[in-house]
Design an enzyme around this catalytic site. Structure first.
Site, short mmCIF file in Angstrom:
data_model
loop_
_atom_site.label_atom_id
_atom_site.label_comp_id
_atom_site.label_asym_id
_atom_site.label_seq_id
_atom_site.Cartn_x
_atom_site.Cartn_y
_atom_site.Cartn_z
N HIS A 1 -11.10 -5.97 9.27
CA HIS A 1 -11.85 -5.68 8.05
C HIS A 1 -13.11 -4.88 8.35
O HIS A 1 -14.03 -4.85 7.53
CB HIS A 1 -12.26 -6.99 7.34
CG HIS A 1 -11.10 -7.80 6.83
ND1 HIS A 1 -10.32 -8.56 7.67
CD2 HIS A 1 -10.59 -7.95 5.59
CE1 HIS A 1 -9.39 -9.17 6.96
NE2 HIS A 1 -9.53 -8.82 5.69
N GLU B 1 0.81 -1.22 0.00
CA GLU B 1 0.00 0.00 0.00
C GLU B 1 0.84 1.27 0.00
O GLU B 1 0.49 2.26 -0.65
CB GLU B 1 -0.94 0.00 1.21
CG GLU B 1 -2.13 -0.95 1.11
CD GLU B 1 -1.80 -2.38 1.50
OE1 GLU B 1 -2.71 -3.23 1.43
OE2 GLU B 1 -0.63 -2.64 1.86
#
Length: 658
Positions: free
Chosen positions: A464, A397
């Site tokens: 998540h 990322e």
């Protein structure tokens, strides 16, 4: 020191010599000024001039170069006016950052230079993005980026090399191996003989170059640049050199063995090359003296110009205005037919129509190409737009956010999909320290949208399910959008892509397939900073966003006697305080609902701001409702207890009865 000058004419040799001499003389002057207290800090590159000058002279002027602390020769070789450099170091208005940053922490599009930030690593990924833009446009260009041997331990270094390797990007990764990272010697920095050997792990080429030999640096880099322009690929260069002065002047060099200092002093790139040129009768002592006099006059003239400039004047309005690049919102009204679609479809439509609008808009993310992303938002995009614009990325990322910054620097637009908003922590540094600060620092836009599938209620557990918008609303320079309805999601996403500033675009995945709405089928935009009043009432004001809006409406429907103003913020930065104030002045009561954990969230700032501006209108304490201050649990009963929906109903009734 051996010099192989085949095929180099006399003028090139003299240019290489003068290219090193000028930054050396500037540095010698800066060290005097530092002792006199006329500049505050200095990072010396004495002894390393051959690398900066040789690499820069091998590049074309239209090719980007990303230097570090000790690369003054990059700036002088690109012929930046010296008074602007001196003004930069003195914090003057005519410096490149207008007093907002120091030393070499700046960039300039005019000279195709992109300066470093103190976190070092992200600029390697930025170079990837710049090179990617050139490659997509089929421009035969090279991008060169510098780093030190210490920064090769950072994850960004490895991520950037991997991305460049996978995408075959024409990047020269230049490691200045100068012996020490501040005071830490190389044997405590890495456990391999040569840093160039690390290239093997990424399937890329490498070279080891004598960083004190100007001819070797220039000729080898020039040869590589010509090759990379024909056949794009990354190359890792390790320049063996030495830092003759401290990390910065205050740190000194007492930790360096005297014998080692003497050894490298004999390898000084300027005195050795000067002696060679005299030996070959290519230059005379008289010419050298004339060169020195000319450079000295140039330095003094430009120094005086910088010293004569008044100190920068603080202007609060200008300071806050310059956080963002100016953006004139274009209102594209929804027209034509509508279609009842899900939230997820609205996001997909908005992306597709913006991809049609901007043919240099690039989407990057994990599994977003043929697979269409884990939420299938970009399904079918590769067929329509091709893999050069819809790019699967490695799981890195930080490098991808940095690459998006590089695309923006090179004139493209970029969207990064975080597979889940939780994973943004792995790319946090370039977002908050590069994208957010770049316009304020040196007037460069960060034309990047980061899509953030977020939120709980779906049994996805601690990694998540976070809704982490407050990580970013705190950071000046970022914009934060958080729609609750399909029509808002599509229109606000279009605006986010139009906006040349960095936008964090939150999409609650629990709403993706559960919320439907009639959404215009054609392209349209919606403005930032305007809350939506969903229903009106006199009893109290409810402010929320994202899934919280749906919870509030559902619970209010169970209590029809509570006639409330309900405001959907839609954007959190900028935030529509005026609409909140107007409602609170009418109702006298305010409650703020957020899915985020309660402490330190958006609700806290709204509460404090309302207290400061509307205290005399309040008939009850302001109430904040948020999730428990714990990680998000997995089991349904635990997650239901964690989320604030049930507590909202209790507090709503209490506030109504107050």
């Amino acid at each position: 020191m051996q010099y192989h000058i085949d095929h180099l004419d006399k003028q090139t040799l003299i240019d290489l010599y003068l290219g090193m001499l000028k930054p050396r003389m500037i540095e010698e002057k800066m060290l005097i000024l530092l002792r006199q207290g006329k500049i505050s800090k200095w990072f010396s590159g004495i002894g390393q001039e051959a690398i900066s000058v040789g690499v820069t002279m091998a590049l074309k002027k239209e090719e980007y170069i990303l230097p570090m602390h000790r690369n003054l020769g990059v700036f002088t070789t690109r012929e930046i006016p010296l008074y602007r450099l001196f003004a930069q170091w003195q914090g003057k208005q005519s410096g490149f950052t207008q007093g907002r940053d120091r030393s070499f922490h700046f960039g300039t599009q005019e000279y195709r230079i992109v300066g470093m930030i103190s976190h070092l690593g992200p600029q390697l990924g930025v170079a990837d993005g710049i090179a990617l833009a050139d490659m997509i446009r089929r421009k035969k260009r090279v991008t060169a980026v510098f780093t030190g041997e210490g920064a090769t331990s950072e994850g960004d270094f490895h991520e950037a090399l991997n991305v460049a390797s996978v995408w075959n990007l024409p990047v020269l990764f230049c490691i200045e191996n100068n012996g020490y990272g501040l005071s830490t010697p190389t044997n405590e920095q890495y456990n391999c003989e040569h840093l160039a050997d690390r290239a093997k792990g990424y399937g890329i080429e490498s070279r080891i170059i004598d960083g004190n030999n100007i001819i070797e640096v220039f000729t080898k880099v020039d040869e590589l640049c010509k090759s990379l322009r024909k056949r794009p690929r990354p190359v890792l260069l390790e320049f063996k050199t030495f830092r003759m002065r401290g990390h910065e002047e205050a740190s000194g060099t007492k930790y360096v063995p005297e014998k080692l200092m003497k050894k490298w002093a004999k390898k000084d790139p300027i005195s050795n090359f000067e002696a060679y040129l005299k030996e070959q009768e290519l230059i005379t002592e008289k010419e050298i003296e004339e060169f020195r006099v000319t450079i000295s006059k140039e330095i003094e003239t430009n120094l005086n110009k910088a010293f004569e400039e008044q100190s920068v004047i603080a202007n609060t309005k200008k300071e806050t205005k310059d956080i963002y690049k100016a953006f004139e919102y274009e209102d594209s009204k929804p027209k034509g037919e509508t279609k009842n679609i899900r939230f997820v479809d609205a996001v997909s439509e908005g992306l597709e129509q913006s991809m049609d609008k901007y043919n240099e808009l690039i989407i990057m993310g994990q599994d977003i190409a043929e697979y269409g992303g884990v939420f299938k938002i970009t399904e079918g995009f590769t067929i329509k737009f091709g893999r050069s614009r819809v790019r699967n990325t490695p799981i890195c990322e930080s490098a991808i956010v940095s690459a998006a910054m590089g695309l923006s620097i090179n004139g493209m637009k970029a969207i990064v999909e975080m597979q889940f908003a939780d994973f943004v922590s792995s790319g946090f540094n370039p977002i908050v320290n590069y994208l957010a600060k770049v316009h304020y620092r040196w007037n460069e836009k960060a034309d990047v949208v980061i899509r953030m599938p977020c939120g709980g209620g779906v049994g996805a557990g601690p990694f998540h399910s976070q809704t982490n918008e407050a990580w970013f609303t705190k950071v000046p320079g970022l914009k934060v959008v958080y729609p609750a309805f399909p029509s808002d999601a599509k229109g606000l996403l279009a605006t986010a892509i139009n906006d040349p500033n960095p936008v964090l675009f939150f999409e609650h995945k629990g709403l993706y397939r559960s919320v439907y709405q009639d959404v215009p089928t054609e392209y349209y935009t919606l403005p930032f900073g305007q809350a939506s009043v969903l229903q009106e009432g006199e009893a109290l004001t409810v402010v929320s966003y994202g899934a919280g809006i749906h919870w509030a409406l559902e619970i209010l429907k169970k209590h029809p006697h509570i006639e409330a103003d309900v405001l959907d913020l839609r954007t959190l930065q900028p935030l529509d305080f005026e609409s909140i104030f107007t409602s609170v002045k009418k109702t006298g009561k305010l409650m703020i609902l957020q899915e985020d954990t309660l402490f330190g969230g958006v609700a806290s700032d709204i509460s404090a701001t309302v207290m400061e501006n509307c205290f005399e209108f309040l008939d009850a304490p302001i109430k904040r409702v948020g999730s428990l201050d714990t990680p998000v649990p997995f089991a349904k009963n635990l997650e239901d207890n964690f989320l604030p929906k049930q507590r909202f109903e209790t507090v709503l009734l209490e506030l109504y009865d107050y």
